[in-house]
Design a protein around this motif. Sequence first.
Motif, mmCIF file in Angstrom:
data_model
loop_
_atom_site.group_PDB
_atom_site.id
_atom_site.type_symbol
_atom_site.label_atom_id
_atom_site.label_comp_id
_atom_site.label_asym_id
_atom_site.label_seq_id
_atom_site.Cartn_x
_atom_site.Cartn_y
_atom_site.Cartn_z
ATOM 1 N N GLU A 71 -0.692 3.337 -8.165
ATOM 2 C CA GLU A 71 -0.275 3.326 -6.764
ATOM 3 C C GLU A 71 -0.788 2.073 -6.066
ATOM 4 O OE1 GLU A 71 -0.641 8.223 -6.382
ATOM 5 O OE2 GLU A 71 -1.947 6.905 -5.197
ATOM 6 N N ARG A 89 3.993 4.182 -8.584
ATOM 7 C CA ARG A 89 4.298 5.524 -8.106
ATOM 8 C C ARG A 89 4.153 5.549 -6.591
ATOM 9 N NH1 ARG A 89 1.245 11.061 -9.967
ATOM 10 N NH2 ARG A 89 -0.343 10.401 -8.460
ATOM 11 N N GLU A 90 5.175 6.041 -5.930
ATOM 12 C CA GLU A 90 5.156 6.092 -4.473
ATOM 13 C C GLU A 90 4.430 7.347 -4.002
ATOM 14 O OE1 GLU A 90 6.121 3.754 -2.452
ATOM 15 O OE2 GLU A 90 6.846 2.477 -4.078
ATOM 16 N N ARG A 91 3.652 7.189 -2.950
ATOM 17 C CA ARG A 91 2.987 8.325 -2.332
ATOM 18 C C ARG A 91 3.919 8.979 -1.314
ATOM 19 N NH1 ARG A 91 -0.623 11.519 -2.739
ATOM 20 N NH2 ARG A 91 -1.888 11.162 -0.887
ATOM 21 N N ARG A 149 5.066 10.479 2.276
ATOM 22 C CA ARG A 149 4.767 10.006 3.629
ATOM 23 C C ARG A 149 3.598 10.799 4.201
ATOM 24 N NH1 ARG A 149 10.030 9.648 7.262
ATOM 25 N NH2 ARG A 149 8.487 8.657 8.601
ATOM 26 N N GLY A 170 11.882 -2.269 -0.920
ATOM 27 C CA GLY A 170 10.976 -1.129 -0.843
ATOM 28 C C GLY A 170 9.518 -1.463 -1.053
ATOM 29 N N CYS A 171 9.179 -2.742 -1.133
ATOM 30 C CA CYS A 171 7.805 -3.154 -1.438
ATOM 31 C C CYS A 171 7.095 -3.605 -0.165
ATOM 32 C CB CYS A 171 7.820 -4.291 -2.465
ATOM 33 S SG CYS A 171 6.178 -4.940 -2.872
ATOM 34 N N LYS A 172 5.857 -3.147 0.021
ATOM 35 C CA LYS A 172 5.067 -3.557 1.186
ATOM 36 C C LYS A 172 4.283 -4.836 0.944
ATOM 37 C CE LYS A 172 2.576 0.116 1.752
ATOM 38 N NZ LYS A 172 1.612 1.063 2.395
#
Length: 302
Positions: free
Chosen positions: A223, A235-237, A239, A281-283
């Motif tokens: 993550e 892996r996305e957390r 919200r 989708g990437c921060k």
Amino acid sequence: SGHVPHDTSPGRPALLPPNSSAGPSGHVPHANSPGHPEAAAQPTAPAGPRRLRLPLLGAGPSLPASPARPRLDARALAAAAEPRALWLVAPDLAAAEALAAEFPGVPELELELADPAALLARLSDMSAAPGPEGQPVTLAGKRLTRVVVADPAAAAALLGLHLDLDVVLLLSRAAEPWLLALDRAPPRLVLRQPARERLTESAELDLDLVAFFAAFRHPVPVEAVPACVLGRPPRERPRVFDAAQLGPDGGLEIFRYARRFIDDGFHVKSLRCKTCSYDHGCKGMHINYVRAHGFSAMRPVP
């Protein structure tokens, strides 16, 4: 008398050019006088700027006050939103259990404790009790699904209990030797790149992520690491509503909000990230990691 008077004598009007603007008496009016045909065409001085007055408090008619919206604290918000899990960051197990009891309607619990010793002891007792391996763990009336630790020894101890929960190890230089020595990754291990509050902490504690993931090839969930660094999508957390930003009355508290934004929300990207297939989708990476290690780790993925 046969005398022809001189052109400028009083008895003869003065001779003027055909386009002269002289009056009947021979007088030529000044250009600024009202009788001059060009007087109306003279430019007028520009008017000065319009002077405005600021409104005075209480001097004008008062506007009707809108009714105040009731504020909800974190407990009331949780009761209204019905979240699936409660993520508690607490100093130890006792503080976490006391806080978890204030959210009776949330079914699952995730813990991140500064001192996990008491939690390890409690879970060891549960693991030793008779029952099938991999049984769910219940704390404070909730199912414990995730434990976040920074110490690799604590992660190894938790994973050795074979409980039905994720053990999340924060990536650091202290964790690197243990991770690289693994012949096979435990099935419930998760790795997460933490956000450091200070640049000096990132420079001292954080890994060279590119070099680490080039050597660590186990297919464990990861993550908060960009896909370009990890070599695969992270892996996305789910919200998360961060209640640490709220004041006691349930309203947004600006200093808490700023602290949480710096701690967890301040991510940046390189300009070249615009060409990456994961850009939408990437921060990116946390600002202090970039300040300490630069943008070089982020390479666009075609």
